[in-house]
Scaffold this motif. Structure first.
Motif, PDB file in Angstrom:
ATOM      1  N   SER A  59       0.820  -1.219   0.000  1.00 52.02           N
ATOM      2  CA  SER A  59       0.000   0.000   0.000  1.00 52.02           C
ATOM      3  C   SER A  59       0.851   1.265   0.000  1.00 52.02           C
ATOM      4  CB  SER A  59      -0.923   0.024   1.216  1.00 52.02           C
ATOM      5  OG  SER A  59      -1.845  -1.026   1.162  1.00 52.02           O
ATOM      6  N   GLY A  63       1.079   4.088  -2.851  1.00 56.79           N
ATOM      7  CA  GLY A  63       0.782   5.489  -2.532  1.00 56.79           C
ATOM      8  C   GLY A  63       1.909   6.419  -2.921  1.00 56.79           C
ATOM      9  N   HIS A  66       2.070   6.115  -7.091  1.00 54.84           N
ATOM     10  CA  HIS A  66       0.885   6.500  -7.877  1.00 54.84           C
ATOM     11  C   HIS A  66       0.064   7.615  -7.243  1.00 54.84           C
ATOM     12  CE1 HIS A  66       1.519   3.239 -10.696  1.00 54.84           C
ATOM     13  NE2 HIS A  66       1.726   2.440  -9.663  1.00 54.84           N
ATOM     14  N   GLY A  67       0.397   7.981  -6.018  1.00 50.27           N
ATOM     15  CA  GLY A  67      -0.323   9.061  -5.343  1.00 50.27           C
ATOM     16  C   GLY A  67      -1.303   8.529  -4.318  1.00 50.27           C
ATOM     17  N   TRP A  68      -1.432   9.291  -3.238  1.00 49.72           N
ATOM     18  CA  TRP A  68      -2.306   8.889  -2.135  1.00 49.72           C
ATOM     19  C   TRP A  68      -3.774   9.018  -2.512  1.00 49.72           C
ATOM     20  CZ3 TRP A  68       0.644   6.293   0.913  1.00 49.72           C
ATOM     21  CH2 TRP A  68       1.987   6.664   1.079  1.00 49.72           C
ATOM     22  N   ASP A  69      -4.063   9.744  -3.583  1.00 55.70           N
ATOM     23  CA  ASP A  69      -5.443   9.928  -4.026  1.00 55.70           C
ATOM     24  C   ASP A  69      -5.815   9.019  -5.204  1.00 55.70           C
ATOM     25  OD1 ASP A  69      -3.814  11.187  -5.865  1.00 55.70           O
ATOM     26  OD2 ASP A  69      -5.112  12.942  -6.113  1.00 55.70           O
ATOM     27  N   SER A  70      -4.929   8.073  -5.536  1.00 57.89           N
ATOM     28  CA  SER A  70      -5.200   7.190  -6.676  1.00 57.89           C
ATOM     29  C   SER A  70      -6.150   6.056  -6.287  1.00 57.89           C
ATOM     30  CB  SER A  70      -3.892   6.598  -7.226  1.00 57.89           C
ATOM     31  OG  SER A  70      -3.312   5.719  -6.279  1.00 57.89           O
ATOM     32  N   SER A  71      -6.862   5.569  -7.274  1.00 57.75           N
ATOM     33  CA  SER A  71      -7.776   4.441  -7.051  1.00 57.75           C
ATOM     34  C   SER A  71      -7.008   3.186  -6.657  1.00 57.75           C
ATOM     35  CB  SER A  71      -8.597   4.166  -8.311  1.00 57.75           C
ATOM     36  OG  SER A  71      -9.419   5.254  -8.601  1.00 57.75           O
ATOM     37  N   ALA A  74      -6.277   3.300  -3.025  1.00 54.32           N
ATOM     38  CA  ALA A  74      -7.500   3.013  -2.262  1.00 54.32           C
ATOM     39  C   ALA A  74      -7.761   1.512  -2.224  1.00 54.32           C
ATOM     40  CB  ALA A  74      -8.694   3.747  -2.874  1.00 54.32           C
TER      41      ALA A  74
END
Length: 147
Positions: A59, A63, A66-71, A74
């Motif tokens: 995870s 994050g 790919h970014g903490w706001d990426s699908s 999640a």
């Protein structure tokens, strides 16, 4: 295809986190029980949770990349939470039940002086919350160090 899998940083980091956690279990057993137990390299349960280290490094790596706001983050963090809940909840309860059943088998065997044919159940299956948190922290640290 194999080369692509072999160069997947997220997968490699996750496997390294798992390996480090499993190695720490062997060292922990050596220190606490004062005996070397090679089965701890592949066994479940114990300190720290290698499942938690594996999924949290997964995870965290996702994050960071790919970014903490990426699908995909999640999805990974939801998977991590389910795995860690299972390790500390369901699998821990199964381990406690195994201890009780093994004691019952032993009591039956001792009272009747007959050989009980049931095999002992594996008792070290799940984790305490501390073992899960330790594994999760280990996974996050390894991901940060390796990205």
């Amino acid at each position: 295809m194999i080369q692509s899998i072999g160069s997947n940083r997220v997968l490699i980091i996750s496997l390294i986190a798992w390996f480090i956690a499993q190695t720490l279990k062997v060292i922990h057993t050596l220190i606490v029980d004062k005996r070397f137990n090679a089965w701890r390299f592949v066994g479940s349960g114990g300190m720290p949770s290698s499942h938690s280290a594996f999924v949290m490094s997964l995870s965290t790596s996702i994050g960071l990349i790919h970014g903490w706001d990426s699908s995909i983050f999640a999805l990974a963090i939801c998977l991590s939470l389910i795995v860690m809940y299972d390790a500390a909840g369901v699998r821990s309860a199964v381990g406690k039940q195994a201890i009780i059943i093994n004691k019952m088998i032993e009591d039956i065997h001792n009272k009747k002086q007959k050989k009980v044919t049931e095999q002992r159940l594996k008792e070290l299956i799940g984790h305490t919350p501390v073992e899960v948190v330790a594994g999760a922290i280990l996974g996050v640290i390894i991901a940060y160090l390796m990205i």
